[in-house]
Write a protein that holds these residues in place. Structure first.
Motif, PDB file in Angstrom:
ATOM      1  N   UNK A   1       1.026  -1.429   0.051  1.00  0.00           N
ATOM      2  CA  UNK A   1      -0.001  -0.169  -0.087  1.00  0.00           C
ATOM      3  C   UNK A   1       0.902   1.347   0.107  1.00  0.00           C
ATOM      4  N   UNK A   2       1.990   1.458   1.106  1.00  0.00           N
ATOM      5  CA  UNK A   2       2.464   2.572   1.020  1.00  0.00           C
ATOM      6  C   UNK A   2       3.333   2.850  -0.184  1.00  0.00           C
ATOM      7  N   UNK A   3       4.286   1.875  -0.554  1.00  0.00           N
ATOM      8  CA  UNK A   3       5.110   2.197  -1.512  1.00  0.00           C
ATOM      9  C   UNK A   3       4.514   2.204  -3.145  1.00  0.00           C
ATOM     10  N   UNK A   4       3.560   1.549  -3.465  1.00  0.00           N
ATOM     11  CA  UNK A   4       2.851   2.187  -4.649  1.00  0.00           C
ATOM     12  C   UNK A   4       1.970   3.278  -4.579  1.00  0.00           C
ATOM     13  N   UNK A   5       1.415   3.863  -3.402  1.00  0.00           N
ATOM     14  CA  UNK A   5       1.163   5.041  -3.341  1.00  0.00           C
ATOM     15  C   UNK A   5       2.010   6.296  -3.475  1.00  0.00           C
ATOM     16  N   UNK A   6       3.191   5.990  -2.675  1.00  0.00           N
ATOM     17  CA  UNK A   6       4.233   7.098  -3.041  1.00  0.00           C
ATOM     18  C   UNK A   6       4.750   7.203  -4.356  1.00  0.00           C
ATOM     19  N   UNK A   7       5.023   6.021  -5.087  1.00  0.00           N
ATOM     20  CA  UNK A   7       5.342   5.978  -6.701  1.00  0.00           C
ATOM     21  C   UNK A   7       4.321   6.719  -7.327  1.00  0.00           C
TER      22      UNK A   7
END
Length: 92
Positions: free
Chosen positions: A23-29
């Motif tokens: 969740x967090x990494x894809x949202x940052x990208x």
């Protein structure tokens, strides 16, 4: 008993790691891609707003865009964050 506690803590940490990676990494990208697109909007680009309006960018002043909506010359002023996508890059 101590082994069960360690296993439980490891299990909880594993869940948090999975949540972070899914969740967090894809949202940052995605956020970085959107920011780069907003920074790239320039005069002459044909854009689509989050409201579905298709228009051509006449000018950009910081975070504000002036859009040409039709051939009659109707204009609209929006903030750059309302841009959903760039359809065609301008030649200016």
């Amino acid at each position: 008993m101590n082994d069960l506690l360690s296993l439980g803590i490891l299990y909880v940490l594993g869940i948090f790691v999975l949540i972070y990676f899914f969740t967090v990494l894809p949202a940052r990208k995605k956020h970085k891609r959107v920011q780069a697109m907003h920074a790239a909007v320039k005069e002459g680009d044909e854009i689509v707003t989050i409201g579905g309006v298709i228009a051509q960018v006449l000018s950009r002043d910081g975070m504000e865009l002036v859009l040409k909506l039709n051939d009659a010359g109707t204009t609209m002023k929006i903030v750059v964050y309302a841009v959903q996508s760039i359809r065609k890059t301008g030649t200016r």
